[in-house]
Write a protein that holds these residues in place. Structure first.
Motif, PDB file in Angstrom:
ATOM      1  N   LEU A  65       0.884  -1.281  -0.029  1.00 36.45           N
ATOM      2  CA  LEU A  65       0.034   0.015   0.021  1.00 36.45           C
ATOM      3  C   LEU A  65       0.746   1.200   0.027  1.00 36.45           C
ATOM      4  CD1 LEU A  65      -2.859  -1.042   2.515  1.00 36.45           C
ATOM      5  CD2 LEU A  65      -2.945  -1.026   0.094  1.00 36.45           C
ATOM      6  N   LEU A  68       0.230   4.296  -2.483  1.00 40.28           N
ATOM      7  CA  LEU A  68      -0.959   5.102  -2.243  1.00 40.28           C
ATOM      8  C   LEU A  68      -0.861   6.274  -1.543  1.00 40.28           C
ATOM      9  CD1 LEU A  68      -3.781   2.206  -1.874  1.00 40.28           C
ATOM     10  CD2 LEU A  68      -3.038   3.306  -3.806  1.00 40.28           C
ATOM     11  N   TYR A  69       0.202   6.201  -0.642  1.00 39.52           N
ATOM     12  CA  TYR A  69       0.796   7.164   0.176  1.00 39.52           C
ATOM     13  C   TYR A  69       1.717   8.136  -0.236  1.00 39.52           C
ATOM     14  CZ  TYR A  69      -2.451   4.844   3.518  1.00 39.52           C
ATOM     15  OH  TYR A  69      -3.449   4.044   4.323  1.00 39.52           O
TER      16      TYR A  69
END
Length: 111
Positions: A65, A68-69
């Motif tokens: 993930l 995404l950040y």
């Protein structure tokens, strides 16, 4: 007579077992076993394994993930650059507390 003694022996045995359990519990509370170094070592090893597993889970989640950040790349969609006009015309709001000191007291309201 034999049946009566057999029937009465069951409550006596249950009562005696309860007395023994109560005395044993009392004795163990007053005389606890000394701590074992093996149980402390096992607890430390289990904690270390748990921390390694948690670190692995976090690393896997960040690997999956993380993009995404990250900062978004420049979009290729057509449109004006910058914030919308409605947002850019508003004045910036002041901070709730301008300094590190306490904020000013609120005015007194009359009812």
């Amino acid at each position: 007579m034999g049946d009566v003694l057999l029937a009465l022996s069951i409550p006596v045995l249950v009562f005696g077992g309860g007395i023994y359990a109560a005395c044993d519990c009392w004795w163990r509370r007053r005389h606890p076993a000394p701590p074992s170094p093996y149980t402390h070592r096992a607890a430390r090893l289990a904690e270390q394994d748990m921390l390694l597993l948690a670190e692995e889970i976090v690393d896997d989640a960040y690997a999956a993930l993380g993009p995404l950040y990250d900062a978004p790349a420049a979009s290729s969609a057509p449109g004006p650059a910058g914030p919308p006009a409605a947002l850019s015309s508003r004045p910036a709001r002041p901070a709730s507390t301008p300094g590190r000191g306490p904020s000013q007291p609120a005015g007194v309201r009359k009812r």
